[in-house]
Design a protein around this motif. Sequence first.
Motif, mmCIF file in Angstrom:
data_model
loop_
_atom_site.group_PDB
_atom_site.id
_atom_site.type_symbol
_atom_site.label_atom_id
_atom_site.label_comp_id
_atom_site.label_asym_id
_atom_site.label_seq_id
_atom_site.Cartn_x
_atom_site.Cartn_y
_atom_site.Cartn_z
ATOM 1 N N TYR A 160 0.839 -1.202 0.000
ATOM 2 C CA TYR A 160 0.000 0.000 0.000
ATOM 3 C C TYR A 160 0.873 1.251 0.000
ATOM 4 O O TYR A 160 0.613 2.218 -0.732
ATOM 5 C CB TYR A 160 -0.914 0.015 1.221
ATOM 6 N N LEU A 161 1.904 1.236 0.823
ATOM 7 C CA LEU A 161 2.798 2.388 0.903
ATOM 8 C C LEU A 161 3.603 2.549 -0.383
ATOM 9 O O LEU A 161 3.836 3.675 -0.847
ATOM 10 C CB LEU A 161 3.741 2.223 2.097
ATOM 11 N N ASP A 162 3.990 1.417 -0.990
ATOM 12 C CA ASP A 162 4.760 1.480 -2.239
ATOM 13 C C ASP A 162 3.914 2.040 -3.375
ATOM 14 O O ASP A 162 4.396 2.830 -4.191
ATOM 15 C CB ASP A 162 5.273 0.090 -2.612
ATOM 16 N N VAL A 163 2.652 1.622 -3.445
ATOM 17 C CA VAL A 163 1.762 2.139 -4.494
ATOM 18 C C VAL A 163 1.558 3.642 -4.328
ATOM 19 O O VAL A 163 1.578 4.407 -5.299
ATOM 20 C CB VAL A 163 0.407 1.399 -4.463
ATOM 21 N N ALA A 164 1.356 4.073 -3.089
ATOM 22 C CA ALA A 164 1.186 5.510 -2.838
ATOM 23 C C ALA A 164 2.438 6.278 -3.251
ATOM 24 O O ALA A 164 2.352 7.369 -3.833
ATOM 25 C CB ALA A 164 0.869 5.739 -1.366
ATOM 26 N N ALA A 165 3.618 5.716 -2.946
ATOM 27 C CA ALA A 165 4.858 6.374 -3.336
ATOM 28 C C ALA A 165 5.017 6.406 -4.848
ATOM 29 O O ALA A 165 5.515 7.387 -5.421
ATOM 30 C CB ALA A 165 6.045 5.657 -2.682
ATOM 31 N N THR A 166 4.576 5.340 -5.522
ATOM 32 C CA THR A 166 4.669 5.281 -6.982
ATOM 33 C C THR A 166 3.857 6.385 -7.638
ATOM 34 O O THR A 166 4.263 6.972 -8.648
ATOM 35 C CB THR A 166 4.181 3.910 -7.486
ATOM 36 N N TYR A 167 2.706 6.681 -7.062
ATOM 37 C CA TYR A 167 1.847 7.733 -7.611
ATOM 38 C C TYR A 167 2.224 9.119 -7.090
ATOM 39 O O TYR A 167 1.491 10.082 -7.313
ATOM 40 C CB TYR A 167 0.390 7.445 -7.278
ATOM 41 N N GLY A 168 3.333 9.210 -6.387
ATOM 42 C CA GLY A 168 3.837 10.503 -5.962
ATOM 43 C C GLY A 168 3.079 11.143 -4.827
ATOM 44 O O GLY A 168 2.997 12.385 -4.740
ATOM 45 N N SER A 169 2.523 10.344 -3.927
ATOM 46 C CA SER A 169 1.772 10.895 -2.800
ATOM 47 C C SER A 169 2.705 11.652 -1.859
ATOM 48 O O SER A 169 3.812 11.191 -1.559
ATOM 49 C CB SER A 169 1.072 9.777 -2.024
ATOM 50 N N THR A 170 2.245 12.783 -1.425
ATOM 51 C CA THR A 170 2.985 13.514 -0.411
ATOM 52 C C THR A 170 2.758 12.850 0.946
ATOM 53 O O THR A 170 1.933 11.946 1.089
ATOM 54 C CB THR A 170 2.520 14.974 -0.352
ATOM 55 N N GLU A 171 3.482 13.316 1.964
ATOM 56 C CA GLU A 171 3.318 12.747 3.303
ATOM 57 C C GLU A 171 1.890 12.943 3.804
ATOM 58 O O GLU A 171 1.294 12.035 4.400
ATOM 59 C CB GLU A 171 4.313 13.398 4.263
ATOM 60 N N ALA A 172 1.330 14.137 3.552
ATOM 61 C CA ALA A 172 -0.048 14.400 3.989
ATOM 62 C C ALA A 172 -1.037 13.495 3.262
ATOM 63 O O ALA A 172 -1.985 12.971 3.864
ATOM 64 C CB ALA A 172 -0.391 15.871 3.748
ATOM 65 N N GLN A 173 -0.837 13.305 1.948
ATOM 66 C CA GLN A 173 -1.723 12.419 1.190
ATOM 67 C C GLN A 173 -1.575 10.967 1.641
ATOM 68 O O GLN A 173 -2.556 10.213 1.658
ATOM 69 C CB GLN A 173 -1.419 12.547 -0.302
ATOM 70 N N LEU A 174 -0.372 10.572 1.997
ATOM 71 C CA LEU A 174 -0.144 9.212 2.484
ATOM 72 C C LEU A 174 -0.932 8.963 3.760
ATOM 73 O O LEU A 174 -1.590 7.924 3.914
ATOM 74 C CB LEU A 174 1.347 8.999 2.724
ATOM 75 N N TRP A 175 -0.902 9.928 4.669
ATOM 76 C CA TRP A 175 -1.652 9.779 5.914
ATOM 77 C C TRP A 175 -3.152 9.789 5.647
ATOM 78 O O TRP A 175 -3.896 9.007 6.246
ATOM 79 C CB TRP A 175 -1.292 10.912 6.878
ATOM 80 N N ARG A 176 -3.603 10.666 4.760
ATOM 81 C CA ARG A 176 -5.041 10.804 4.513
ATOM 82 C C ARG A 176 -5.606 9.607 3.761
ATOM 83 O O ARG A 176 -6.709 9.136 4.069
ATOM 84 C CB ARG A 176 -5.295 12.088 3.713
#
Length: 264
Positions: A160-176
């Motif tokens: 889940y964290l890797d997919v979010a990083a792949t799509y360029g999620s910021t730290e705030a978007q990762l938490w949300r």
Amino acid sequence: MGGLRWIQLLRVERPRWVQAACYLASVGLLLGLWQYVGSDFGVLFAPLTTTLQELVTLTANGTIGPAMAVSGQIYVLTLGIDLVAGVGVGLALARLRWFAASFEPYVFILYAAPTVALVPVAFAVFGFGVTAQVVIAVLISVFTIVFSVAEGARSIPRIYLDVAATYGSTEAQLWRDVILPYVMPFLMTGVRQAIPMALVGTLVAEFFLAANGVSGLLIEGVTEFQAAKVLAVTVLVSALAIVLVGVGELVERLLVPWRHTIDG
């Protein structure tokens, strides 16, 4: 074989009806046993009818209201602090390595320490006021939220964290979008456990520091051998705990509807 078939049909087709019937039967049996035993037990116990009469009397003469208001203030403060501190500490333990390395041992020490041993410390630092009572109540109830949130945050699948990083999620978007939605069911589990524990913590804190709320009525009933009074207050507290747990479950269904959809 026929009887077994009917049991299987009831379990499959009407599980809620069967559950409700069994629950009502058990409640009726318990109340009947209470009335029977209480009628012959003497001064140390009271039958159901006497207990209910005492509860009505305590409500009518204005004894219950002020005591509930005092205990309710401590309870609300305790539960509010539980939510804020439990979520904050739990997420910090799971997501901040330096915080976990520095403070996790102290969290477990406080969790394992007997609460009675902490009462003199709370008294020495905060006195006999509401602050000391809230501190003791929080120490009794907050850890269910801390450990539930920490476990949820630590169990997030790496993908889940890797997919979010792949799509360029910021730290705030990762938490949300990832962390908070995944942790929410764990949080609600901790909250449902903290709701009655905060009530227990409130009563314990009043017993040891200032018995000016519901605990004062219990102590008064015990010292004066008024079994009906003790049982009446106990019934009221138990009913309140059931209602609060029910409210917690309702909030969980509103905030985490997918959990109950999956569980059925």
